[in-house]
Design an enzyme around this catalytic site. Structure first.
Site, short mmCIF file in Angstrom:
data_model
loop_
_atom_site.label_atom_id
_atom_site.label_comp_id
_atom_site.label_asym_id
_atom_site.label_seq_id
_atom_site.Cartn_x
_atom_site.Cartn_y
_atom_site.Cartn_z
N LYS A 241 1.08 -1.09 -0.12
CA LYS A 241 0.11 -0.05 -0.07
C LYS A 241 0.89 1.33 0.09
CE LYS A 241 -4.18 -1.84 2.00
NZ LYS A 241 -5.13 -1.58 3.11
N ARG A 242 2.16 1.27 0.56
CA ARG A 242 2.88 2.31 0.73
C ARG A 242 3.41 2.71 -0.53
NH1 ARG A 242 8.43 1.21 0.97
NH2 ARG A 242 8.92 -0.95 1.46
#
Length: 467
Positions: A241-242
């Site tokens: 997700k980052r």
């Protein structure tokens, strides 16, 4: 042979960016070869499958304009067909009932763990008499896999890949409760849907060898496989997700256009020379599997923004105005007209629709004082207040209220005072927009119109003179 591809997501979450690329490659391959692209929702995990996830997948594909050719197939609706195939293999002696207890399977796992190898079923019920079955154990049905030799898959991306058959244990087809496993369901559905090419992530490559053996056991032609390397983050680590492993809906919320996502995903792992901007029609003409790379591609937000900026500049102004309205909220008629009229200048600087909406807000309402932007506030001083009042008086009598004539008259006005045009342009920008960054101030003057422009200039001058 008519090419048939399929995208087969599990509805346990959003349509993530890797899944969207898989769908895109399947759609492009089918389009390029004049074939069909199908969509199958693999919802056999009823506990984790949700209608919300199904809706998100369908919405994401529609947004990217990747509609399937034909009705959506829901795998759970074919469970009886899947079970029938397993029982037919059982009747032919190509599968068998396994009565292993949970304790026996646990022991196999522990032994494999202690020996540092993957857990593989040891085949103890493969040739055993079912009469020896223990009481109270509901059997599973396992496929008789080949126990010697090798299997080679001619993968269209990975090349020829070979595995020793001894690594393929007798996989379960039907669980003890009679429900089909993923492996069985996928193979039966691919056959029944006429799928000729399975294009998916290379995390499924090991599955392909097992599925290939099941196709052979059923007497069916095995499809052509193409396993695409996964997408990694900029640091080379697995996409998270980052890095950008978000749902397609998140990219829409961030202000990316679907055609930009289409173009960017196309170039993640596939290339046509040095071409970066590739229109949809050109992508269909050029796309083929040999050009898909074998190495993982890296997600790069800077490149995505560059591509999106290109498509923003190419986009229809009315369409962008509508998207801005979706973010800002319902636009009054005059605000919508102004944003549309000023869109050419606005979209030159914006990389996303969200940036575009933020930069367009001054067309919807006058700046309020004191200004929130410190750099803009510094432009409005007692000295510039005098210039703004004089400029307003000069413009009051000016009739040709359009971009170039306004620029010409203000240049003449500043030259007559021994000033550079920037001496008035920057204070005007702050007065008109409340910011120190904007499209051309003369374009803004023209879009706002004479009355609104003069009202904003005088309001800024009044505030500046009272500081």
């Amino acid at each position: 042979m008519t090419v048939v591809t399929r995208f087969a997501p599990s509805p346990t979450g959003f349509l993530h960016i890797g899944g969207a690329r898989t769908a895109l490659f399947n759609w492009l391959y089918a389009q390029h070869h004049g074939g069909r692209y199908l969509l199958r929702i693999e919802d056999t995990d009823r506990a984790r499958s949700t209608q919300e996830a199904i809706d998100a997948i369908l919405d994401g594909l529609n947004w990217l304009d990747l509609p399937p050719d034909g009705d959506v197939v829901f795998q759970s609706q074919n469970a009886a067909r899947h079970a029938a195939v397993a029982n037919d293999l059982l009747a032919q002696g190509k599968a068998y009932r396994c009565y292993c207890t949970p304790e026996e399977l646990h022991e196999m796992r522990e032994t494999a763990k202690a020996e540092g190898r993957p857990m593989r079923y040891d085949g103890r019920w493969r040739d055993r008499d079912p009469a020896e079955a223990p009481d109270g154990v509901d059997p599973v049905i396992r496929l008789k896999m080949p126990q010697s030799g090798e299997t080679t898959l001619q993968d269209q991306v990975q090349g020829d890949v070979t595995i020793a058959n001894a690594q393929l244990d007798d996989m379960v087809l039907l669980r003890s409760d009679g429900t089909p496993t993923y492996m069985l369901s996928v193979v039966v559905d691919d056959h029944d849907m006429g799928v000729t090419h399975v294009i998916r992530g290379d995390d499924h490559l090991t599955n392909a060898f097992r599925q290939h053996q099941l196709f052979l056991a059923c007497g069916w032609d095995s499809p052509t496989f193409a396993h695409i390397p996964l997408i990694h983050g900029p640091d080379g680590a697995k996409l998270s997700k980052r890095h950008g492993a978000l749902g397609v809906d998140a990219y829409r919320e961030m202000g990316y256009l679907p055609e930009a996502i289409f173009n960017y995903l196309l170039r993640l792992g596939w290339a046509h020379g040095d071409e970066e901007i590739i229109a949809r029609e050109q992508a269909v003409a050029w796309f083929d599997l040999p050009a898909v790379g074998k190495s993982p591609s890296r997600f790069d937000f800077a490149k995505l923004e560059h591509v999106n900026g290109h498509y923003m500049r190419e986009a229809d102004n009315e369409r962008l105005t509508g998207l801005v309205g979706d973010l800002i909220g319902p636009l009054e008629s005059n605000a919508r007209t102004r944003i549309s009229a000023g869109m050419n200048g606005l979209k030159e600087r914006a990389k996303t629709v969200r940036q575009l909406a933020e930069s367009a807000e001054f067309y919807t309402a006058r700046p309020t004082f004191p200004l929130e932007a410190p750099k803009a506030a510094k432009l409005l001083t007692a000295e510039t207040a005098v210039l703004l009042q004089d400029a307003a008086q000069h413009l009051e009598s000016f009739a040709d209220w359009s971009d170039e004539p306004l620029q010409d008259t203000m240049r003449d006005w500043t030259e007559a005072r021994g000033l550079g045009l920037g001496k008035i342009a920057q204070p005007l920008r702050a007065a008109l927009t409340g910011s120190n960054i904007s499209p051309s101030v003369f374009e803004i003057l023209a879009v706002l119109g004479k009355d609104e422009s003069l009202a904003r200039i005088r309001a800024a001058a009044d505030w500046a003179s009272s500081r």
